[in-house]
Design an enzyme around this catalytic site. Structure first.
Site, short mmCIF file in Angstrom:
data_model
loop_
_atom_site.label_atom_id
_atom_site.label_comp_id
_atom_site.label_asym_id
_atom_site.label_seq_id
_atom_site.Cartn_x
_atom_site.Cartn_y
_atom_site.Cartn_z
CB CYS A 115 -0.92 -0.01 1.22
SG CYS A 115 -2.08 1.38 1.28
CG ASP A 120 -6.74 5.73 -2.63
OD1 ASP A 120 -6.61 6.70 -1.85
OD2 ASP A 120 -5.86 4.85 -2.76
CB CYS A 129 -4.02 4.93 -5.62
SG CYS A 129 -3.89 3.14 -5.36
N GLY A 130 -0.76 4.94 -4.34
CA GLY A 130 0.64 4.67 -4.65
C GLY A 130 0.85 3.44 -5.52
#
Length: 333
Positions: free
Chosen positions: A90, A249, A253-254
């Site tokens: 995440c 999200d 969002c990585g």
């Protein structure tokens, strides 16, 4: 008996929550974080449910536990939890966890300004900037990301046929570009994202299992990334990432940004060293970059980096008591 007391630091990364659990960690079996993740899921998933779902959390809630390093060169490990499950990786969670852990003094880096972190998906290299006693930015070099499948087509009720790619950036993403039956996320409401995302995800899951070639435990189409035109100055592209059962999200969002950079690289739209500023549904930004090229089981992959910020806003003590009929949480869908 399933009960306990958990102290937490609450923060958000570019708008999306991160709840760092600082006590109440269960002892996990396994040598790697991938093995420990599977053990947590099999024996302690009630903790995730209790801390992430209502009434102690909400549909967007995301969190993490700190654990000792699994590798000799690492500073510590992170186990990610959220409403959708126990994620392999995440990005926004890493940025928020690092910020909260450093500002609270929970971790002491071996080298100032640098961290090596073990996560279920692999190992991260992290650098960070301080402004006084606050962390002003965190940059993580993610696990390798790659385009897994392209030009898939699925029928989505209410929309029709939708073409999409699937890319891996720590999780598997269906990436949908504007097309005949999808005008772009900038033309959609949040309600439309929530309506059509689970339908597309279900249709995508029916096509194939989507399994990481090096770790079969990393599998399944878990996220849907809808793209569109950005609205914030400096952004190269916009997105809305759907996860769980009804979550959008709030951050860019990585792992989703990593997956999209891998997709764009594979399609010749992004090169090594190129900056990629990705915009979230609320307009917040991550700065991504393709650091280098590598291979994953013979598949050309990128080594992506993501930079963003987080803000700590509170601390709390959560008690889970199995006499409570809602001890392990619920969702209203």
């Amino acid at each position: 008996m399933k009960q306990g007391t958990f102290f937490c630091i609450d923060a958000h990364t570019c708008g999306n929550p991160v709840r760092l659990v600082t006590s109440g960690h269960p002892e996990l079996r396994g040598k790697t974080m991938s093995e420990k993740r599977l053990d947590f899921m099999s024996r302690f998933d009630w903790i995730r449910q209790a801390l992430m779902f209502e009434p102690r959390g909400h549909a967007m809630m995301s969190g993490a536990f700190l654990y000792p390093a699994c590798s000799e060169n690492a500073d510590f490990s992170i186990l990610f939890i959220e409403t959708s499950g126990c994620l392999p990786m995440c990005g926004h969670g890493t940025i928020g966890t690092v910020t909260a852990a450093l500002e609270s003094g929970l971790v002491k880096p071996k080298l100032a300004g640098q961290l090596i972190i073990d996560v279920p998906a692999g190992q991260l290299s992290v650098t960070y900037q301080m402004h006084g006693d606050r962390v002003s930015s965190v940059k993580l070099v993610n696990v390798p990301a790659f385009l897994y499948a392209k030009d898939l087509v699925a029928f989505v009720p209410g929309l029709g046929d939708i073409s999409f790619d699937v890319a891996y950036g720590g999780n598997f993403y269906a990436i949908v570009e504007p097309q005949k039956n999808f005008p772009g996320v900038d033309q959609w409401s949040a309600a439309q994202v929530l309506q059509y995302s689970p339908l597309l995800r279900d249709a995508g899951r029916a096509l194939q299992p989507f399994v990481h070639p090096l770790d079969p435990s990393l599998q399944g189409l878990s996220h849907v990334l809808w793209t569109g035109q950005p609205k914030t100055a400096g952004s190269h592209a916009a997105n809305a990432v759907f996860y769980g059962e009804k979550a959008i999200d709030r951050s860019p969002c990585g792992t989703g940004t990593s997956a999209r950079m891998a997709q764009r690289f594979a399609r010749g739209l992004l090169g090594v060293g190129d900056s990629f500023v990705h915009e979230s549904f609320i307009g917040s930004q991550f700065t991504g970059c393709i650091e280098s090229i590598t291979e994953v089981a013979g598949i050309t992959a990128i080594v992506p980096s993501i930079e963003g910020w987080a803000h700590v806003f509170g601390a709390n003590q959560i008690c889970v008591d199995d006499r409570d009929p809602y001890a392990y949480g619920f969702e209203v869908i």
